[in-house]
Scaffold this motif. Structure first.
Motif, mmCIF file in Angstrom:
data_model
loop_
_atom_site.group_PDB
_atom_site.id
_atom_site.type_symbol
_atom_site.label_atom_id
_atom_site.label_comp_id
_atom_site.label_asym_id
_atom_site.label_seq_id
_atom_site.Cartn_x
_atom_site.Cartn_y
_atom_site.Cartn_z
ATOM 1 N N SER A 283 0.807 -1.218 0.000
ATOM 2 C CA SER A 283 0.000 0.000 0.000
ATOM 3 C C SER A 283 0.843 1.273 0.000
ATOM 4 N N VAL A 284 2.126 1.162 0.342
ATOM 5 C CA VAL A 284 3.004 2.340 0.334
ATOM 6 C C VAL A 284 4.151 2.188 -0.664
ATOM 7 N N GLN A 285 4.082 1.165 -1.501
ATOM 8 C CA GLN A 285 5.188 0.892 -2.419
ATOM 9 C C GLN A 285 5.372 1.992 -3.463
ATOM 10 N N ASP A 286 4.289 2.555 -3.986
ATOM 11 C CA ASP A 286 4.422 3.640 -4.969
ATOM 12 C C ASP A 286 5.153 4.836 -4.375
ATOM 13 N N VAL A 287 4.849 5.153 -3.133
ATOM 14 C CA VAL A 287 5.547 6.251 -2.444
ATOM 15 C C VAL A 287 7.023 5.884 -2.282
ATOM 16 N N GLY A 288 7.291 4.644 -1.892
ATOM 17 C CA GLY A 288 8.668 4.196 -1.720
ATOM 18 C C GLY A 288 9.473 4.279 -3.004
ATOM 19 N N ILE A 289 8.871 3.927 -4.113
ATOM 20 C CA ILE A 289 9.559 3.998 -5.403
ATOM 21 C C ILE A 289 9.871 5.439 -5.764
ATOM 22 N N GLU A 290 8.929 6.336 -5.547
ATOM 23 C CA GLU A 290 9.177 7.759 -5.846
ATOM 24 C C GLU A 290 10.287 8.322 -4.970
ATOM 25 N N LEU A 291 10.303 7.958 -3.690
ATOM 26 C CA LEU A 291 11.369 8.426 -2.795
ATOM 27 C C LEU A 291 12.719 7.846 -3.204
ATOM 28 N N MET A 292 12.738 6.585 -3.642
ATOM 29 C CA MET A 292 13.967 5.961 -4.117
ATOM 30 C C MET A 292 14.494 6.696 -5.350
ATOM 31 N N LYS A 293 13.591 7.059 -6.252
ATOM 32 C CA LYS A 293 13.999 7.788 -7.458
ATOM 33 C C LYS A 293 14.641 9.126 -7.113
ATOM 34 N N GLN A 294 14.264 9.685 -5.963
ATOM 35 C CA GLN A 294 14.858 10.942 -5.509
ATOM 36 C C GLN A 294 16.166 10.724 -4.751
ATOM 37 N N GLY A 295 16.567 9.460 -4.606
ATOM 38 C CA GLY A 295 17.866 9.138 -4.021
ATOM 39 C C GLY A 295 17.842 8.652 -2.585
ATOM 40 N N PHE A 296 16.699 8.604 -1.957
ATOM 41 C CA PHE A 296 16.626 8.197 -0.553
ATOM 42 C C PHE A 296 16.699 6.680 -0.398
ATOM 43 N N THR A 297 17.166 6.241 0.770
ATOM 44 C CA THR A 297 17.068 4.851 1.161
ATOM 45 C C THR A 297 15.692 4.677 1.790
ATOM 46 N N VAL A 298 14.977 3.638 1.385
ATOM 47 C CA VAL A 298 13.596 3.462 1.831
ATOM 48 C C VAL A 298 13.390 2.036 2.334
ATOM 49 N N TYR A 299 12.729 1.932 3.485
ATOM 50 C CA TYR A 299 12.399 0.623 4.040
ATOM 51 C C TYR A 299 10.945 0.623 4.486
ATOM 52 N N ALA A 300 10.213 -0.413 4.117
ATOM 53 C CA ALA A 300 8.828 -0.602 4.560
ATOM 54 C C ALA A 300 8.694 -2.018 5.097
ATOM 55 N N PRO A 301 8.660 -2.181 6.415
ATOM 56 C CA PRO A 301 8.515 -3.522 6.980
ATOM 57 C C PRO A 301 7.074 -4.014 6.879
ATOM 58 N N ARG A 302 6.922 -5.309 6.900
ATOM 59 C CA ARG A 302 5.579 -5.897 7.005
ATOM 60 C C ARG A 302 5.316 -6.111 8.483
ATOM 61 N N LEU A 303 4.316 -5.440 9.008
ATOM 62 C CA LEU A 303 4.012 -5.548 10.427
ATOM 63 C C LEU A 303 3.453 -6.930 10.758
ATOM 64 N N LYS A 304 3.743 -7.384 11.956
ATOM 65 C CA LYS A 304 3.344 -8.720 12.398
ATOM 66 C C LYS A 304 1.835 -8.926 12.232
ATOM 67 N N GLY A 305 1.478 -10.060 11.663
ATOM 68 C CA GLY A 305 0.074 -10.402 11.479
ATOM 69 C C GLY A 305 -0.544 -9.873 10.204
ATOM 70 N N HIS A 306 0.185 -9.102 9.443
ATOM 71 C CA HIS A 306 -0.326 -8.504 8.207
ATOM 72 C C HIS A 306 0.185 -9.290 7.001
ATOM 73 N N GLY A 307 -0.637 -9.370 5.979
ATOM 74 C CA GLY A 307 -0.212 -9.979 4.721
ATOM 75 C C GLY A 307 -0.079 -11.484 4.751
ATOM 76 N N THR A 308 -0.752 -12.133 5.697
ATOM 77 C CA THR A 308 -0.706 -13.590 5.737
ATOM 78 C C THR A 308 -2.135 -14.131 5.741
ATOM 79 N N HIS A 309 -2.587 -14.538 6.895
ATOM 80 C CA HIS A 309 -3.912 -15.130 7.068
ATOM 81 C C HIS A 309 -4.634 -14.334 8.157
ATOM 82 N N PRO A 310 -5.946 -14.172 8.072
ATOM 83 C CA PRO A 310 -6.664 -13.412 9.104
ATOM 84 C C PRO A 310 -6.402 -13.902 10.530
#
Length: 71
Positions: free
Chosen positions: A36-63
């Motif tokens: 959900s924040v990957q587009d923002v991360g790509i734009e920030l990377m294009k501007q030269g920044f180091t970008v990290y977006a962790p997957r928070l515990k319990g998200h992106g797996t099973h309910p």
């Protein structure tokens, strides 16, 4: 309630883009994933920044993983 470790949904994992010495941490929303924040991360990377977006515990797996996670 017992936690079960379900596999991460393809594409829902954390991302890291190496850039300059300025780092930016992006956090997804309550019921989201790093996707959900990957587009923002790509734009920030294009501007030269180091970008990290962790997957928070319990998200992106099973309910059930989300239900068992805490703050």
């Amino acid at each position: 309630m017992k936690a079960v470790n379900y596999p991460v949904i393809p594409g829902a994992g954390a991302f890291y883009y190496e850039g300059n010495e300025i780092g930016i941490l992006l956090c997804h929303g309550f019921n989201g994933t790093p996707q959900s924040v990957q587009d923002v991360g790509i734009e920030l990377m294009k501007q030269g920044f180091t970008v990290y977006a962790p997957r928070l515990k319990g998200h992106g797996t099973h309910p059930e993983d989300f239900r068992c996670s805490t703050h």
